[in-house]
Structure formats: C-alpha cells, structure tokens
Enzyme design. Structure first.
Site, PDB file in Angstrom:
ATOM      1  CE  LYS A  77      27.305 -17.046 -75.757  1.00 61.86           C
ATOM      2  NZ  LYS A  77      28.744 -17.324 -75.568  1.00 61.86           N
ATOM      3  CB  SER A 157      29.691 -15.556 -72.215  1.00 65.68           C
ATOM      4  OG  SER A 157      30.070 -16.200 -73.426  1.00 65.68           O
ATOM      5  CB  SER A 181      32.033 -18.734 -73.435  1.00 65.43           C
ATOM      6  OG  SER A 181      32.347 -17.617 -72.663  1.00 65.43           O
TER       7      SER A 181
HETATM    8  N1  GLN Z   1      35.452 -15.320 -69.587  1.00 69.47           N
HETATM    9  C1  GLN Z   1      36.094 -14.982 -70.823  1.00 69.47           C
HETATM   10  C2  GLN Z   1      35.814 -13.542 -71.187  1.00 69.47           C
HETATM   11  O1  GLN Z   1      35.080 -12.904 -70.489  1.00 69.47           O
HETATM   12  C3  GLN Z   1      35.664 -15.920 -71.925  1.00 69.47           C
HETATM   13  C4  GLN Z   1      34.351 -15.576 -72.511  1.00 69.47           C
HETATM   14  C5  GLN Z   1      34.066 -16.348 -73.756  1.00 69.47           C
HETATM   15  O2  GLN Z   1      34.640 -17.391 -74.009  1.00 69.47           O
HETATM   16  N2  GLN Z   1      33.163 -15.816 -74.545  1.00 69.47           N
HETATM   17  O3  GLN Z   1      36.333 -13.044 -72.140  1.00 69.47           O
END
Ligand code: GLN
Length: 491
Positions: A77, A157, A181
């Site tokens: 990532k 994400s 995410s």
């Molecule tokens: N959807 C959540 C956010 O936007 C989690 C994102 C994540 O785990 N990086 O913060």
C-alpha cells in the site's frame, strides 16, 4: 502446477524452494499481468527494481540462504514508505517524494539479506489519500475499480491492495487499517485480510493518519497466506516506534488446523440490526452455521456502544490527522507551491493545492474538536467513550472466545452512490470501527456472495494477541467452503 497467478503465497514459496520455477520467472509473469495497470490498482511499478530483487532472491535460493517467502511477489500500500519506489499516500502533496528508507514492514517482508522474509516488491498500491476513505474514491490518482464489477468501488482505503489481490495481480499485499481499511476492502473484493492487535506490527515508515489507531497487516486470498505474512510482519520495533509492543513474533501457521470444538463465538446483537442488508445477513448467517457444524457454539452478546463508535472515531481520527498532517507544509516533503509572497503564504498555497477535499475536511474537523472551547465537549468526551467501547469488548470476552459478524452493512456500492455525501461513507464503517477503537485484532474472511454477485466478508474479532485463534478459525472455514477460491469473471 497451477498458472503462477492462481497460486497462493504458500504454493509459490514451495515452488520456488523446490526450484520448479525461479524468482525471475515469477516476477516476469506478474509484471506482465500488471502492464496497463488493470483496475488502476498500482501507483508505481518499476520492473527493473523488481527484477533486480528477483535476481537477488534466485541467488539466495541457489546458495541455500533463502528467507521463508523468498521470491514471492508482494505489493505495498502506498502508505508504506519505500526506498526503491515512489511513495505518495495517494496524495498530490507527496508528488516527487522518495523516502530515504524502507518502512519496517517493507523491510521485514523484503530482502532476506537484511533479515526479511525475501519477498519481491512488484509495486506500490493505490489507496485513499492518506488512508482516509471507505471506497478508494479519494485517491488523487484516480479511483480503483472492483474486479468483481468495475462499476463498483473496491472498498477503502486499501482498495488498490484488495483489487490487486482479487484480480491476481499479486498473490499478497500489505494494507493499513485505521478504522477498517484492511477488513472492509477485503470483504468488498472477496479476499482475506487481518489487522493485528494495535502495536503488534511496527508503524515505523507507515505514513501516519491517526496514530493511536493505524495498524498495518496482510491481505491475501487465504488465511494461511495471511498467517505466513503476518508471522513475518509482527514483533517489537521499540527503538523506532514508540507504540510498538514488546511482544515476540509468532509463527501463526503453527496453530492452523486446530479443532473448533467448543469454541464460543459471540454474536453481537448490535451488528445484526436494521441497517444490515438482507443479502449480507444471509451470507454471514450461513458462515455461522458452518461454524456450528465445525463444533463451535454461538453465544448472543452485546456491544452496546457500537453506534457511538462512529462519532467517536470521526472525532478522534480527524483530531490526530490534523496534527499528523501538519508536517506536509511544502518545506520537508514533496510538493511546494510555485508562487508565494512569504512563508505563511507558501504553507497555505502548498496545502491548498496539495490536499484533496476529504483530507481538508478531516483537518478542519480535527482542528475544530481540538480547539479551546470545544476540546472538552468533543475530544475529551470521545476519549472517554473510546475507553467504554474497549471495556464493552472485555465484558463480551468473558462469555466468548471470538466475536463474529458482518464487516460492512452492504456489499460494495456503485461509484457515485455516496458521492457528495461523506457521511454515508462514515456510517458504512459502523462494524469495523469498534475493534479499531479498542485496538483489537480483526479480520475479514470470504463468507459468500450477495446482491449483484458481489462478495461478502465475515468479520472475526479476537481479544488482544489472539491473532492465531482468528487465523485458525478463518482457515477452518476456508477448508469447509470455497468462497475464497472463486474469482471474478475473466480473471
Ligand atoms: N473509512 C475510515 C476512514 O475514512 C477508515 C479508513 C482506514 O481504516 N484507513 O477513516
């Protein structure tokens, strides 16, 4: 032998070890699949770097000094910094940035000459900007499409990681999970992913979003592959990450195949309320019935503050983000505005140009909840409720060993469905946020298919340091079902 891209990490490692195939052949095969960047999953690919790493792997395989996963490809990532590939965290503000070092997790999975598992990096994976999002629509470098239906989001994400694994562009990838995410995109793309206990795998070199929540982990097609990668990723990094825990690494593959006889699986009633789509519920229910057949007992439990995890998370995470992202000021990293009058003007223009809308929204929310006058009303309250959410889990774990439920209220939605409605995305995080706030390990395991023939994931949450138990439970389910083996059409 299966075609290379259909092989799991375990199978590839074995084929490489027994010299049925060379690391250069494997790397060449995967690089060929990446050409044209299907699903816009990658942000940086450099075949020269990858092939050089593969050659080094072949040398070590020949010399008998190979690491455990020598020569097996992996994608990272783009939140993990890498010396040999660009790193952007999905943001324009990091355009042109090149890290002078590798993140600890990149190092641990990488070159065995420096103590790593020997995996070969095939590139950096697209993600929501600074990992903020649930659909991978917030990347500055374009959306990632879901290999099961390109009209749908891959989740976020870590959407690039999930799409790449599902489309067999890589056998495994790293992801980061701040509020879901790893688990949610794994669920949306029909793969397996685990977020370990907070602090169990180093955050060093993982670009910070919300430091008290951020946790890296593996994404792959099977629980066994996740166990292989996670075994290499965990372990203390006390000198470089102040929140790293002094808990030794563990071989998570050693405890696969244990009986589930008598395992108490807690079913939180708050995870099965009105908001849960019927197709997701049906898939999750059938996975739970499989567990009963495997000897597990389902125990009703309650996580009473589940709903509060949304406001709590969306106060704490932006608060931390507003502080963490202050380092992107045009001085130290990446992009700097061209024309400016003075230093403050340079900061403002750089940040105005470099950050996307969602990142700006979070920085503003974060600065607001931390400001004098609102700190007590929002931030402090959120911290108190966060502690209560963690306590709720400890109460639940008195009655059960593992908690199970859906990962997300619905299958992957279509692009544009939640556009201009950030709150709709926030609400969809309801089932992943509680474990994040409590710092507990959680995973997503393919459990079936729902509307539009889209994958549905089952979430398993364990108590602190119970990753082995989660991976074993996921592995047993995968021995009894074939959802993790199915693949998107045309792949
Ligand atoms: N959807 C959540 C956010 O936007 C989690 C994102 C994540 O785990 N990086 O913060």
């Amino acid at each position: 032998m299966n075609s290379l891209h259909d092989m799991t990490v375990a199978e590839l490692a074995q084929a490489l070890k027994t010299k049925q195939v060379s690391a250069v052949e494997v790397a060449t095969g995967f690089l060929a699949r990446l050409g044209g960047n299907p699903h816009n999953a990658f942000l940086d690919i450099d075949s020269e770097v990858t092939l050089a790493q593969a050659q080094a792997s072949d040398a070590r395989l020949a010399a008998g000094t190979a690491g455990l996963l020598e020569g097996v490809p992996v994608g990272h990532k783009d939140v993990f910094v890498t010396r040999d590939f660009a790193t952007t965290a999905g943001s324009k503000i990091l355009t042109g940035y090149r890290s002078p070092f590798d993140a600890t997790l990149v190092q641990k999975l990488g070159a065995s000459a420096s103590g790593g598992a020997g995996m070969v990096t095939v590139g950096k994976l697209n993600c929501d900007e600074f990992a903020m999002g649930s659909a991978n629509e917030n990347s500055a470098f374009g959306k990632v499409t879901n290999p099961w239906d390109t009209a749908r989001v891959p989740g976020g994400s870590s959407g690039g990681s999930a799409a790449a694994v599902a489309a067999r562009l890589v056998p495994a990838a790293t992801g980061t999970d701040t509020g879901g995410s790893i688990r949610q995109p794994a669920s949306f793309c029909g793969i397996t992913g685990i977020k370990p206990t907070y602090g169990r795998a180093s955050r060093y070199g993982m670009i910070a979003y919300a430091s008290s929540l951020d946790q890296g982990g593996p994404m792959a097609r099977t629980a066994e592959d996740c166990a292989l990668l996670l075994s290499a990723m965990c372990g203390p990094d006390l000198d470089r990450d102040s929140t790293s825990l002094d808990v030794p690494a563990e071989d998570f593959t050693a405890s696969l195949n244990q009986s589930l006889e008598g395992l108490r699986i807690g079913i939180p009633k708050e995870f099965f309320g009105e908001g849960l789509a019927a197709d997701v519920r049906a898939a999750v229910d059938s996975a739970l019935r499989e567990y009963e057949k495997l000897g597990a007992k389902l125990v009703p439990i309650s996580l009473p503050r589940t709903e509060l995890s949304i406001p709590v998370y969306y106060i704490i995470a932006p608060a931390e983000a507003s502080s963490n992202l202050s380092r992107f000021d045009g001085v130290k990293f990446g992009h700097r505005a061209k024309d400016y009058n003075d230093l403050v003007d340079m900061y403002k223009k750089t940040r105005a140009e470099g950050f996307g809308n969602e990142v700006k929204r979070r920085i503003m929310t974060g600065a607001y909840v931390l400001s004098h006058g609102y700190y007590d009303a929002y931030y402090l309250q959120a911290q108190k409720i966060r502690r209560m959410i963690a306590d709720d889990f400890q109460n639940a774990f008195k009655e059960c060993d593992v908690i199970a439920g859906p990962v997300a209220p619905s299958v992957a939605w279509k692009f544009g469905e939640n556009a201009n409605d950030p709150v709709a995305d926030y609400l969809a995080d309801i089932f992943t946020l509680p474990a994040s706030l409590a710092g507990l390990p959680g995973m997503s395991v393919p459990a079936g298919f729902g509307a539009g023939n889209m994958p549905v994931g089952l979430q398993l949450i364990g108590n602190y340091f119970k990753e082995a138990q989660l991976l074993n439970a996921a592995h047993r389910l995968q021995q009894a079902t074939d959802f993790h083996l199915r693949k998107p059409e045309g792949i």
